[in-house]
Design a protein around this motif. Structure first.
Motif, PDB file in Angstrom:
ATOM      1  N   LEU A 212       1.859  10.142  13.892  1.00 29.03           N
ATOM      2  CA  LEU A 212       2.075   9.608  12.627  1.00 29.03           C
ATOM      3  C   LEU A 212       1.135   8.484  12.255  1.00 29.03           C
ATOM      4  N   THR A 213       0.211   8.516  11.286  1.00 29.60           N
ATOM      5  CA  THR A 213      -0.800   7.681  11.366  1.00 29.60           C
ATOM      6  C   THR A 213      -0.916   6.697   9.804  1.00 29.60           C
ATOM      7  N   VAL A 214      -1.540   5.651   9.883  1.00 27.32           N
ATOM      8  CA  VAL A 214      -2.080   4.925   8.822  1.00 27.32           C
ATOM      9  C   VAL A 214      -3.584   5.219   8.477  1.00 27.32           C
ATOM     10  N   PHE A 215      -3.716   5.980   7.305  1.00 21.74           N
ATOM     11  CA  PHE A 215      -4.975   6.409   7.082  1.00 21.74           C
ATOM     12  C   PHE A 215      -5.842   5.315   6.202  1.00 21.74           C
TER      13      PHE A 215
ATOM     14  N   ASP B  34       0.977  -1.127   0.047  1.00 24.30           N
ATOM     15  CA  ASP B  34      -0.202  -0.031   0.017  1.00 24.30           C
ATOM     16  C   ASP B  34       0.814   1.361  -0.094  1.00 24.30           C
ATOM     17  N   PHE B  35       1.903   1.092   0.868  1.00 24.16           N
ATOM     18  CA  PHE B  35       2.758   2.516   0.826  1.00 24.16           C
ATOM     19  C   PHE B  35       3.463   2.634  -0.346  1.00 24.16           C
TER      20      PHE B  35
ATOM     21  N   PRO C 203     -14.000   4.462  -3.142  1.00 28.27           N
ATOM     22  CA  PRO C 203     -13.718   3.171  -3.718  1.00 28.27           C
ATOM     23  C   PRO C 203     -12.377   2.709  -3.299  1.00 28.27           C
ATOM     24  N   SER C 204     -11.591   3.673  -2.938  1.00 28.58           N
ATOM     25  CA  SER C 204     -10.046   3.278  -2.582  1.00 28.58           C
ATOM     26  C   SER C 204      -9.854   2.677  -1.443  1.00 28.58           C
ATOM     27  N   SER C 205      -8.901   1.372  -1.366  1.00 26.77           N
ATOM     28  CA  SER C 205      -8.824   0.410  -0.496  1.00 26.77           C
ATOM     29  C   SER C 205      -7.143   0.519  -0.176  1.00 26.77           C
ATOM     30  N   VAL C 206      -6.425   1.372  -0.757  1.00 23.27           N
ATOM     31  CA  VAL C 206      -4.953   1.599  -0.443  1.00 23.27           C
ATOM     32  C   VAL C 206      -4.663   2.384   0.741  1.00 23.27           C
ATOM     33  N   ARG C 207      -4.153   2.047   1.817  1.00 25.74           N
ATOM     34  CA  ARG C 207      -3.759   2.809   2.932  1.00 25.74           C
ATOM     35  C   ARG C 207      -2.551   3.680   2.766  1.00 25.74           C
ATOM     36  N   ARG C 208      -2.667   4.855   3.515  1.00 25.53           N
ATOM     37  CA  ARG C 208      -1.608   5.781   3.330  1.00 25.53           C
ATOM     38  C   ARG C 208      -0.958   6.507   4.793  1.00 25.53           C
ATOM     39  N   ARG C 209      -0.039   6.723   4.718  1.00 26.64           N
ATOM     40  CA  ARG C 209       0.765   7.516   5.672  1.00 26.64           C
ATOM     41  C   ARG C 209       0.358   8.956   5.713  1.00 26.64           C
ATOM     42  N   VAL C 210      -0.373   9.190   6.967  1.00 26.85           N
ATOM     43  CA  VAL C 210      -0.534  10.517   6.988  1.00 26.85           C
ATOM     44  C   VAL C 210       0.006  11.300   8.347  1.00 26.85           C
ATOM     45  N   ASP C 211       0.750  12.165   8.386  1.00 29.05           N
ATOM     46  CA  ASP C 211       1.389  12.813   9.694  1.00 29.05           C
ATOM     47  C   ASP C 211       0.651  14.072   9.810  1.00 29.05           C
ATOM     48  N   LEU C 212       0.085  14.110  11.296  1.00 27.81           N
ATOM     49  CA  LEU C 212      -0.818  14.877  11.625  1.00 27.81           C
ATOM     50  C   LEU C 212       0.031  15.725  12.665  1.00 27.81           C
ATOM     51  N   ILE C 213       0.379  16.996  12.429  1.00 26.93           N
ATOM     52  CA  ILE C 213       1.136  17.889  13.449  1.00 26.93           C
ATOM     53  C   ILE C 213       0.464  19.182  13.969  1.00 26.93           C
ATOM     54  N   PHE C 214       0.674  19.196  15.303  1.00 26.37           N
ATOM     55  CA  PHE C 214      -0.095  20.260  15.803  1.00 26.37           C
ATOM     56  C   PHE C 214       0.688  21.349  16.374  1.00 26.37           C
ATOM     57  N   ALA C 215       0.471  22.564  16.301  1.00 30.28           N
ATOM     58  CA  ALA C 215       1.080  23.612  16.733  1.00 30.28           C
ATOM     59  C   ALA C 215       0.515  24.547  17.322  1.00 30.28           C
ATOM     60  N   LEU C 216       0.925  25.301  18.411  1.00 32.92           N
ATOM     61  CA  LEU C 216       0.556  26.242  18.937  1.00 32.92           C
ATOM     62  C   LEU C 216       0.436  27.666  18.040  1.00 32.92           C
ATOM     63  N   PRO C 217      -0.717  28.431  18.320  1.00 33.20           N
ATOM     64  CA  PRO C 217      -0.781  29.480  17.114  1.00 33.20           C
ATOM     65  C   PRO C 217       0.412  30.409  17.004  1.00 33.20           C
ATOM     66  N   ASP C 218       1.349  30.619  18.234  1.00 39.78           N
ATOM     67  CA  ASP C 218       2.536  31.608  18.092  1.00 39.78           C
ATOM     68  C   ASP C 218       3.605  30.940  17.179  1.00 39.78           C
ATOM     69  N   VAL C 219       3.542  29.657  17.050  1.00 38.77           N
ATOM     70  CA  VAL C 219       4.552  28.939  16.361  1.00 38.77           C
ATOM     71  C   VAL C 219       4.038  28.159  14.994  1.00 38.77           C
ATOM     72  N   TYR C 220       2.782  28.329  14.687  1.00 35.66           N
ATOM     73  CA  TYR C 220       2.119  27.829  13.801  1.00 35.66           C
ATOM     74  C   TYR C 220       3.099  28.089  12.253  1.00 35.66           C
ATOM     75  N   TRP C 221       3.589  29.287  11.934  1.00 39.68           N
ATOM     76  CA  TRP C 221       4.399  29.445  10.680  1.00 39.68           C
ATOM     77  C   TRP C 221       5.608  28.797  10.828  1.00 39.68           C
ATOM     78  N   THR C 222       6.264  28.663  12.083  1.00 40.80           N
ATOM     79  CA  THR C 222       7.377  28.162  12.388  1.00 40.80           C
ATOM     80  C   THR C 222       7.533  26.740  11.876  1.00 40.80           C
ATOM     81  N   ALA C 223       6.419  26.233  12.244  1.00 38.65           N
ATOM     82  CA  ALA C 223       6.093  24.601  11.950  1.00 38.65           C
ATOM     83  C   ALA C 223       5.954  24.356  10.564  1.00 38.65           C
ATOM     84  N   VAL C 224       5.006  25.357   9.950  1.00 40.93           N
ATOM     85  CA  VAL C 224       5.094  25.190   8.499  1.00 40.93           C
ATOM     86  C   VAL C 224       6.411  25.133   7.742  1.00 40.93           C
TER      87      VAL C 224
END
Length: 532
Positions: free
Chosen positions: A435-438, A333-334, A443-464
């Protein structure tokens, strides 16, 4: 072959009127009778007004994916003034009880921009009235001229590196040596080749006998690299690279290290134990042919932020081994690359689910997608919320919601909220992430790697910024902040910028301001491709 009829949604009946007042035309071509009936039922539930002519519709729903076939039913100039979407837009909108943005579901790639422009529904990931201006991407983006940056700068964060450069064939050739050095644990040598690749990526001319004298003046190209370039110019190939390409050890190490969780050191250890192929690796880790169905899900963090234990088929296992087993079982899948449309469709679904968990979030797809890659191996998304109190723990809440709907099947790794380390005493950022398997809906049955990253608003653009650039670009950003900002002396990572002298944090209010704070020229994401 006619598409299978989509399964009816398992959610409660949606709120009435999500498409109320909008006209819809369902183009029957390439749809079988049960699917057409199903889509008509969904349109009725959403209170859309079905019209007999595509020219009269706000949204055209079709399974056609080729311009030539669409033009049999609608002239192209009319199509350019419509939102033309696939059937899953209607299905997911009804399932989510909200009109989703159209662009990720555009039926034809060539109509994506027109579909986005004429979609009658605002994108679900931009609750604009509630977002402060500093969390919104600037429109228009900052001005940039690639020719204003010189390839003679030493660090890649000061050069313009396109996705594909004039000498991309040489870049890919040199990357074979870089990868070989990396797999053999020769990190300094691997970095030297990575830097040479970054310089060639930024060189705006083709490397040739005519430009050889100028190439010699580029930084990061020592005598050995120049000798390799000369050999390539003379013969069209390099003996060392040809040897590597025929090496059984190189191909074995590369195959082993292609599995998530297996780095070069682990690959060498496994090779030393006699493991040569991925099939032998499956035997070594006792991964059965059953694949994903045999996997026990890896639990997310406990409330105290400690990593949960990973279980494999009911037995306690080392957490790292559990990640490897999951990735190994899902390797086929990956291996499937995600198109930009795939990325956008998954992103739209995750953002819609997040809106239920915590309304009002800002988010952005980062990584290779944002740098302009036509295909991606995984998806990276950075999230925040204007209210900093609502961010800690949000990754866990979102993952649980996605898991409850069978959209996330495994968590390969998770990190709970932590305090930012202004002194950078550890090599890791302090962002909350999962870091997840989505598992995309049918109709798609192929699993994907999806990384979910959460930042405080003050460092949002630094994270981006920290999650957008390639490996070398991000490395050079940190090096520049540490060594080159003589006046300011900064420390930089994805979770923040601070001054070295007193550890005072600095909070940029835009992506460009991150570059301004670090005294760097603005470089758009699509010019941060310093890696091969």
């Amino acid at each position: 072959m006619s598409p299978k009829r989509p399964a009816p949604p398992s959610h409660p009946s949606p709120s009435p009127g999500i498409l109320s007042g909008r006209t819809l035309h369902i183009l029957d071509a390439k749809l079988d009778a049960p699917t057409i009936a199903h889509l008509h039922t969904l349109a009725s539930k959403a209170r859309a007004r079905l019209v007999p002519s595509p020219a009269d519709a706000d949204v055209l729903v079709t399974a056609i994916s080729m311009r030539r076939r669409l033009e049999r039913h609608l002239d192209w100039s009319s199509a350019m003034r419509k939102a033309v979407v696939r059937p899953d837009w209607l299905e997911q909108s009804v399932e989510r009880a909200t009109a989703l943005p159209c662009a990720p579901f555009a039926a034809l790639r060539s109509l994506r921009d027109a579909t986005a422009a004429h979609c009658p529904f605002a994108p679900s990931h931009l609750p604009a009235p509630d977002l402060p201006p500093y969390l919104r991407p600037p429109s228009p983006p900052p001005a940039f001229t690639a020719s204003a940056l010189t390839p003679f700068e030493k660090l890649s964060c000061k050069r313009a590196c396109p996705l594909v450069c004039p000498t991309q064939d040489l870049v890919e050739y040199l990357d074979v040596i870089r990868r070989s050095r990396e797999l053999e644990g020769q990190d300094k040598s691997a970095l030297s080749y990575a830097r040479a690749i970054g310089v060639i990526k930024s060189y705006p001319k083709r490397v040739s006998k005519e430009t050889r004298k100028e190439v010699e003046k580029l930084p990061q190209l020592g005598k050995k690299l120049l000798a390799i370039i000369d050999e390539w110019l003379e013969t069209g190939k390099v003996a060392e690279i040809e040897t590597i390409r025929t090496s059984e050890r190189f191909h074995s190490l590369a195959a082993l290290a292609s599995i998530y969780g297996i780095g070069p050191a682990t690959a060498r250890r496994l090779y030393g134990l006699g493991v040569r192929t991925l099939e032998e690796l499956e035997v070594y880790y006792d991964v059965q042919d059953g694949g994903p169905e045999d996997l026990v899900r890896i639990q997310d963090d406990d409330d105290d932020g400690k990593k949960g234990k990973a279980a494999w088929k009911g037995n306690e296992a080392d957490e790292e081994d559990a990640w490897i087993k999951v990735a190994l079982a899902l390797r086929r899948d990956f291996a499937h690359k995600l198109s930009r449309e795939d990325v956008e469709r998954i992103y739209a679904r995750i953002v819609a689910e997040l809106a239920d968990v915590q309304p009002g979030c800002a988010s952005m797809i980062v990584g290779g997608y944002r740098r302009g890659k036509p295909e991606s191996g995984d998806i990276d998304i950075v999230f925040t919320h204007p209210d900093a109190r609502k961010v800690p723990g949000l990754a866990k809440k979102l993952v649980k919601a996605l898991h409850a709907k069978h959209l996330v099947t495994h968590i390969l790794h998770s990190v709970g909220p932590r305090t930012h380390d202004p002194l950078r005493t550890t090599p890791f950022d302090a962002l909350e992430k999962a870091l997840t398997v989505f598992a995309p809906p049918a109709p798609s049955s192929v699993r994907r790697r999806v990384d979910l990253i959460f930042a405080l608003p003050d460092v949002y653009w630094t994270a981006v910024v920290g999650w957008t650039g390639g490996t070398l670009f991000e490395r050079d950003l940190r090096a520049h902040a540490k060594l080159k900002c003589v006046a300011l002396r900064m420390k930089f990572d994805s979770s923040g910028i601070s001054r070295r002298g007193d550890s005072t944090p600095i909070y940029p209010r835009s992506e460009k301001e991150v570059f301004d704070v670090l005294d760097l020229p603005w470089i758009p994401p699509e010019w941060r491709n310093a890696d091969a």
